[in-house]
Design an enzyme around this catalytic site. Structure first.
Site, PDB file in Angstrom:
ATOM      1  N   ASP A 148       4.191   1.945   1.625  1.00 54.26           N
ATOM      2  CA  ASP A 148       4.792   1.189   2.717  1.00 54.26           C
ATOM      3  C   ASP A 148       6.310   1.388   2.777  1.00 54.26           C
ATOM      4  OD1 ASP A 148       4.575  -1.199   4.747  1.00 54.26           O
ATOM      5  OD2 ASP A 148       6.160  -1.751   3.348  1.00 54.26           O
ATOM      6  N   GLY A 176       4.582  -1.328   7.429  1.00 56.97           N
ATOM      7  CA  GLY A 176       4.007   0.011   7.565  1.00 56.97           C
ATOM      8  C   GLY A 176       2.509   0.004   7.347  1.00 56.97           C
ATOM      9  N   ASP A 177       2.071  -0.645   6.284  1.00 58.37           N
ATOM     10  CA  ASP A 177       0.642  -0.750   6.000  1.00 58.37           C
ATOM     11  C   ASP A 177      -0.076  -1.574   7.062  1.00 58.37           C
ATOM     12  OD1 ASP A 177      -0.034   0.637   3.533  1.00 58.37           O
ATOM     13  OD2 ASP A 177       1.312  -0.741   2.532  1.00 58.37           O
ATOM     14  N   ILE A 178       0.501  -2.717   7.395  1.00 59.02           N
ATOM     15  CA  ILE A 178      -0.159  -3.627   8.342  1.00 59.02           C
ATOM     16  C   ILE A 178      -0.296  -2.972   9.708  1.00 59.02           C
ATOM     17  CG2 ILE A 178       0.071  -5.815   9.561  1.00 59.02           C
ATOM     18  CD1 ILE A 178      -0.743  -6.089   6.613  1.00 59.02           C
ATOM     19  N   GLY A 181      -3.125  -0.424   9.660  1.00 62.52           N
ATOM     20  CA  GLY A 181      -4.430  -1.059   9.690  1.00 62.52           C
ATOM     21  C   GLY A 181      -4.778  -1.592  11.068  1.00 62.52           C
TER      22      GLY A 181
END
Length: 409
Positions: A148, A176-178, A181
């Site tokens: 992230d 970044g991750d969220i 997803g």
């Protein structure tokens, strides 16, 4: 009327859809949890050692970390060793019986194991394969590892986060991750809509960096138009001068979003400062922007006269958008958050329990229903292999003896 959350529905919106989730840690599990909350049967495929997030420090419920628990409710866990040919063959067969494969391995990893998206889609033309990676399936960064903070840095997001003149700061939320997803779920749902009409599956390529760059929105557009970078944003807004945080006399921070002229006039009334409203330096939005540094200094000094809660009450009474800067302790106790059911209690049959944040999708016609505690590693291995692949108990036991699969203790 209080509405039920997206994972409190009967029948679920995505009932009948089966997802094979081959992901670890955050971006993929977050996307998989959204699909599971909406009623899809999400089968979480894990290596015998489990998702890396199961061991994430520092908090645990039993053997599993709170980090893992926050991202994996409503799923079933199947533990398979993909280093063994028998394990790869099991996964091929599972994918043939699924609607969606969601994976977040580095490019080429699954190909080398014999789990190629194109081959599996040839076997199951309706399959929707969604891969989340740091940089996508092509390009010069394709094979670079990514986390992230790496994409926060490369995207330019960190260059805007932090106080002016200070160092860049990682956003406290793993955006970044969220974002990856969430975009994965959006793409999957779009592909499902087309498949409903054509019967055709899809291969989806989600790059964390692409997603992070996409949400730069107007900040990137400002640079593309002017050639000037915005720099550190601090606790304010680079377009609206009275859209920032201030500190009350008690040391509590609060934010004001005086976007309109009416908002600005109300701020002056609440401060009891007619000279401020009449000051030509601050008479228009443009003037306030051009003179924002002396304006901020004046406001910061004025707001020291009363506690933050007093300012918030006074500004709210005059219809100025305002809020205290909550700690997480205040968030989970907030009456609006509690009313909306955003703090969820997860309880396992064996008594394990944890409180996590709920899903934000509210549906008017959905009756409440219980959620499933995140599965133990391999908790559903036997059930899934018997249900989907029609394996006998003896066949499953043989695979377990050979250490191809693992079930929970």
């Amino acid at each position: 009327m209080k509405r039920a959350r997206g994972y409190h529905m009967s029948p679920p919106l995505l009932a009948g859809l089966r997802v094979l989730e081959m992901t670890q840690v955050l971006s993929g599990p977050f996307g998989g949890q959204i699909l599971a909350d909406l009623g899809a049967d999400v089968i979480k495929l894990e290596p015998p050692a489990g998702d890396l997030a199961r061991a994430m420090q520092p908090h645990f419920v039993g053997d599993d970390s709170v980090y893992f628990i926050s991202l994996n409710r409503n799923k079933r866990s199947v533990a398979v060793d993909l280093k063994r040919p028998e394990g790869v063959e099991l996964v091929r067969k599972l994918a043939a019986r699924c609607d969606i494969v969601l994976e977040n391995n580095r490019p080429g990893v699954l190909d080398r194991l014999g789990l190629n998206a194109a081959d599996l889609r040839n076997e199951n033309p309706r399959l929707i394969w969604c891969a989340i990676t740091g940089f996508g399936q092509d390009g010069p960064y394709r094979d670079k590892p990514a986390y992230d903070m790496i994409v926060q840095a490369l995207s330019g997001g960190m260059s805007m986060t932090g106080e002016p003149g200070g160092p860049p700061v990682r956003a406290g939320i793993p955006v970044g991750d969220i974002a990856a997803g969430m975009y994965a779920v959006i793409a999957i749902l779009a592909a499902l809509n087309r498949r409903n009409a054509t019967g055709q599956g899809e291969t989806i390529d989600i790059s964390m960096l692409d997603c992070q760059v996409a949400i730069l929105t107007y900040q990137a557009a400002y640079f593309l138009h002017s050639g000037k970078g915005p720099g550190r944003q601090g606790s304010g807004h680079d377009s609206i001068p009275v859209y920032r945080s201030f500190t009350g006399g008690d040391g509590q921070d609060f934010v004001i979003c005086a976007v309109t002229e009416a908002n600005w006039q109300a701020v002056c009334r609440v401060l009891g400062d007619p000279a401020l409203a009449a000051d030509p330096r601050f008479a228009t939005a443009r003037a306030r922007y051009d003179n924002r540094l002396p304006l901020w200094a004046h406001l910061e000094d004025a707001f020291k006269a009363r506690p933050a809660a007093d300012w918030v009450a006074r500004l709210e009474a005059d219809n100025v958008p305002v809020a205290v800067v909550n700690t997480l302790g205040q968030v989970v106790a907030d009456p609006q958050i509690r009313h909306r059911g955003m703090v969820t209690e997860l309880v396992a049959p064996d008594g394990r329990h944890a409180r996590v944040m709920g899903g934000p999708i509210a549906l008017a016609d959905a009756p409440p229903a219980a959620t499933r505690f995140p599965p133990r590693l391999g908790e559903d291995t036997v059930e899934v292999l018997q249900e989907l692949l029609a394996l006998t108990p003896d066949e499953v036991a043989e695979l377990e003896c050979k250490r191809v699969v693992k079930r929970s203790a």
